[in-house]
Design an enzyme around this catalytic site. Structure first.
Site, mmCIF file in Angstrom:
data_model
loop_
_atom_site.group_PDB
_atom_site.id
_atom_site.type_symbol
_atom_site.label_atom_id
_atom_site.label_comp_id
_atom_site.label_asym_id
_atom_site.label_seq_id
_atom_site.Cartn_x
_atom_site.Cartn_y
_atom_site.Cartn_z
ATOM 1 N N LYS A 1 22.196 2.053 20.660
ATOM 2 C CA LYS A 1 23.079 1.928 19.489
ATOM 3 C C LYS A 1 24.419 2.634 19.725
ATOM 4 C CE LYS A 1 24.800 1.386 15.535
ATOM 5 N NZ LYS A 1 24.932 0.317 14.593
ATOM 6 N N THR B 1 22.333 5.287 12.504
ATOM 7 C CA THR B 1 22.787 5.628 13.852
ATOM 8 C C THR B 1 22.660 7.131 14.051
ATOM 9 O OG1 THR B 1 24.351 3.832 13.674
ATOM 10 C CG2 THR B 1 24.732 5.420 15.433
ATOM 11 N N PHE C 1 36.090 -9.102 20.454
ATOM 12 C CA PHE C 1 36.575 -7.714 20.413
ATOM 13 C C PHE C 1 37.729 -7.465 21.368
ATOM 14 C CE2 PHE C 1 34.336 -5.014 17.395
ATOM 15 C CZ PHE C 1 33.604 -6.021 16.793
ATOM 16 N N GLU D 1 20.304 -0.653 13.966
ATOM 17 C CA GLU D 1 20.864 -1.780 13.241
ATOM 18 C C GLU D 1 22.213 -2.142 13.856
ATOM 19 O OE1 GLU D 1 19.593 -3.663 10.675
ATOM 20 O OE2 GLU D 1 21.364 -4.690 11.418
ATOM 21 N N CYS E 1 31.896 3.316 11.002
ATOM 22 C CA CYS E 1 31.002 3.455 12.158
ATOM 23 C C CYS E 1 31.695 3.915 13.437
ATOM 24 C CB CYS E 1 30.304 2.132 12.428
ATOM 25 S SG CYS E 1 29.376 1.572 11.001
HETATM 26 C C1 UGA Z 1 30.368 -2.147 13.753
HETATM 27 C C2 UGA Z 1 29.615 -2.943 14.831
HETATM 28 O O1 UGA Z 1 30.342 -4.130 15.152
HETATM 29 C C3 UGA Z 1 28.217 -3.320 14.346
HETATM 30 O O2 UGA Z 1 27.505 -3.991 15.380
HETATM 31 C C4 UGA Z 1 27.473 -2.044 13.950
HETATM 32 O O3 UGA Z 1 26.181 -2.327 13.434
HETATM 33 C C5 UGA Z 1 28.265 -1.299 12.893
HETATM 34 O O4 UGA Z 1 29.593 -0.997 13.408
HETATM 35 C C6 UGA Z 1 27.533 -0.030 12.558
HETATM 36 O O5 UGA Z 1 27.355 0.807 13.452
HETATM 37 O O6 UGA Z 1 27.039 0.100 11.441
HETATM 38 P P1 UGA Z 1 31.694 -2.779 11.510
HETATM 39 O O7 UGA Z 1 32.247 -1.401 11.608
HETATM 40 O O8 UGA Z 1 31.116 -3.230 10.229
HETATM 41 O O9 UGA Z 1 30.539 -2.986 12.634
HETATM 42 O O10 UGA Z 1 32.866 -3.815 11.851
HETATM 43 P P2 UGA Z 1 33.478 -4.459 13.186
HETATM 44 O O11 UGA Z 1 33.535 -5.911 12.996
HETATM 45 O O12 UGA Z 1 32.802 -3.960 14.379
HETATM 46 O O13 UGA Z 1 34.979 -3.902 13.143
HETATM 47 C C7 UGA Z 1 35.277 -2.521 13.329
HETATM 48 C C8 UGA Z 1 36.778 -2.327 13.411
HETATM 49 O O14 UGA Z 1 37.307 -2.858 14.628
HETATM 50 C C9 UGA Z 1 37.576 -3.012 12.292
HETATM 51 O O15 UGA Z 1 38.566 -2.128 11.818
HETATM 52 C C10 UGA Z 1 38.187 -4.217 12.976
HETATM 53 O O16 UGA Z 1 39.397 -4.618 12.371
HETATM 54 C C11 UGA Z 1 38.434 -3.663 14.369
HETATM 55 N N1 UGA Z 1 38.521 -4.699 15.429
HETATM 56 C C12 UGA Z 1 37.469 -5.497 15.712
HETATM 57 C C13 UGA Z 1 39.722 -4.840 16.145
HETATM 58 O O17 UGA Z 1 40.704 -4.120 15.906
HETATM 59 N N2 UGA Z 1 39.777 -5.783 17.134
HETATM 60 C C14 UGA Z 1 38.729 -6.583 17.440
HETATM 61 O O18 UGA Z 1 38.868 -7.419 18.364
HETATM 62 C C15 UGA Z 1 37.559 -6.444 16.708
#
Ligand code: UGA
Length: 430
Positions: A204, A121, A249, A151, A260
């Site tokens: 992204k 990114t 989300f 990605e 991220c």
């Molecule tokens: C995120 C993006 O979802 C990916 O699409 C992206 O590729 C990635 O960043 C990146 O840029 O590399 P990631 O950080 O692995 O992925 O995980 P997520 O599932 O997005 O969760 C991120 C945070 O948000 C976590 O702490 C999760 O607990 C929190 N979250 C997620 C919430 O608090 N509420 C939600 O409804 C969803």
């Protein structure tokens, strides 16, 4: 196709292995020699469901190799992917020194035309800098193009996401690079969107910023729910049934963490500012996220009155379930806030204990949730690991000194916790 992936982190390793699974001949290079040795010896450096099996399969096929010499691995490759880290520098900008170094080294190694792809990114217009840097370092007569192919994989479901991406964005400067990248993704069933390089870079940052905005939005709504008697889970369900909003989300909780969102929001706001636009909305998203972590501690304070010398157990340290990643994990922030108030913190996590201890060396870790809660005045659920879902409330209550739970992810059923005699607080639920 011969593909070189520079940087064997989450994205590089999973992407490289997935492309090898599709029949490409992939080499993953990384400057971290012990990691390369571990990978060569059949090890897996991260906890990611499905990755050990994927790696074992492609290793056997002979289509995935590892190395440490970027220039050598770039020579002869048709596609070179850059998946190096882009951390935040002290000013909040993306630190692109690894990207710059990779671009220079790749350029010196190229022998024939190749498409050099930014997969990390990066702020918009980085591709232009990569191209100029490479032009100065490439051998005379060797042609190349710089493309952006961001990605979107998530930790915890990275393998599945890489096999079936929601979309494949090809930010290309011309038809020649597009043709090469279309061949790379032949056989993938995902929709392909072809744009210019700047647009792909922006897609992204905008995607991650939008997802973080959704989370902060629902967290702000949860605060209002707490004050009004509404239930944020039902509000989210009611909103999410509108396809224009979508149900994902919208889970209220302790806020987002991970490697991220925080980094990308900061870098996106910074590049916006550099380009002359103050993206104030993002600043508010960040502020709501910070407040949410503090709010969890406030809920605890409301229950325990005084936190000094209280024994508080944190369940879950990883920033989300199914990973051992603790980068910007809310758990570490909450632990530090509690300690600052004089509380005694003990924790449990199914897999992230060692990585958390590397960040907070004197963290007291227990072998299981009940041992962690032994003698505690309160339990705070920070990461919604499936293993915690079926915890035996009666057993938990018996080992604790005071029956207090703060469920910062709304994992449990409030009536079940209360039936077991707990004073139970969660996020945005009456
Ligand atoms: C995120 C993006 O979802 C990916 O699409 C992206 O590729 C990635 O960043 C990146 O840029 O590399 P990631 O950080 O692995 O992925 O995980 P997520 O599932 O997005 O969760 C991120 C945070 O948000 C976590 O702490 C999760 O607990 C929190 N979250 C997620 C919430 O608090 N509420 C939600 O409804 C969803």
């Amino acid at each position: 196709m011969k593909v070189t992936v520079v940087g064997a982190g989450y994205v590089g390793l999973v992407t490289g292995a997935t492309l090898a699974e599709r029949g490409h001949d992939v080499t993953c290079v990384d400057s971290d020699l012990p990691k390369v040795r571990m990978l060569e010896a059949g090890g897996v450096p991260i906890h990611e469901p499905g990755l050990p099996e994927l790696l074992a399969g492609v290793r056997k096929s002979g289509r995935l190799g590892f190395g440490a010499d970027v220039a050598a691995a770039a020579g002869g490759a048709e596609v070179v992917m850059m998946t190096v880290g882009t951390p935040t520098d002290p000013q909040g900008k993306a630190d692109l020194s690894s990207v710059e170094a990779a671009a220079r080294t790749i350029a010196t190694g190229l022998r024939d035309y190749a498409v050099v792809v930014e997969k990390s990114t990066v702020p918009v217009r980085t591709g232009e800098r990569v191209r100029r840097t490479m032009e100065r370092n490439v051998r005379p007569g060797v042609e190349f193009d710089v493309a952006s192919n961001p990605e979107f994989l998530r930790e915890g479901t990275a393998v599945e996401d890489a096999r079936k991406p929601s979309r494949i964005v090809l930010g290309v400067p011309n038809g020649r690079a597009e043709k090469v990248l279309r061949r790379l993704y032949e056989g993938f069933e995902s929709p392909i969107l072809v744009t210019n390089v700047e647009t792909a870079e922006m897609i992204k940052h905008a995607s991650n910023a939008f997802l973080a905005t959704k989370i902060s939005f629902v967290n702000a709504v949860s605060r209002l729910c707490e004050k009004s008697g509404a239930n944020v889970e039902e509000v989210a369900r009611g909103m999410g049934l509108d396809p224009r909003i979508g149900a994902q989300f919208l889970r209220a909780g302790v806020g987002y963490g991970g490697s991220c969102f925080a980094k990308d929001l900061e870098a996106f706001a910074e590049i916006a500012s550099q380009l002359g636009y103050e993206f104030r909305l993002l600043r508010e998203v960040q502020a709501v996220n910070r407040e949410q972590r503090a709010h969890v501690v406030e809920l605890l304070r409301q229950e325990l009155w005084v936190l000094r010398e209280k024994r508080v157990t944190l369940l879950g340290l990883a920033f989300k379930p199914d990973t051992d990643d603790v980068r910007d994990a809310p758990s570490l922030d909450v632990a530090q806030r509690l300690r600052a108030e004089g509380a005694i913190v003990r924790a449990h996590d199914p897999v992230a204990g060692a990585k958390a201890k590397a960040m907070l060396p004197d963290l007291d870790l227990a072998a299981d949730p009940y041992a962690a809660a032994d003698g505690a005045d309160a339990v705070v659920l920070v990461t919604e690991w499936p293993a915690y879902k079926g915890l035996d409330f009666m057993r938990l209550r018996k080992v604790m000194r005071q029956p207090v739970i703060v469920d910062a992810r709304n994992l449990w059923d409030p009536s079940a916790a209360r039936a077991a005699g707990f004073h139970y607080r969660s996020i945005g639920r009456p």
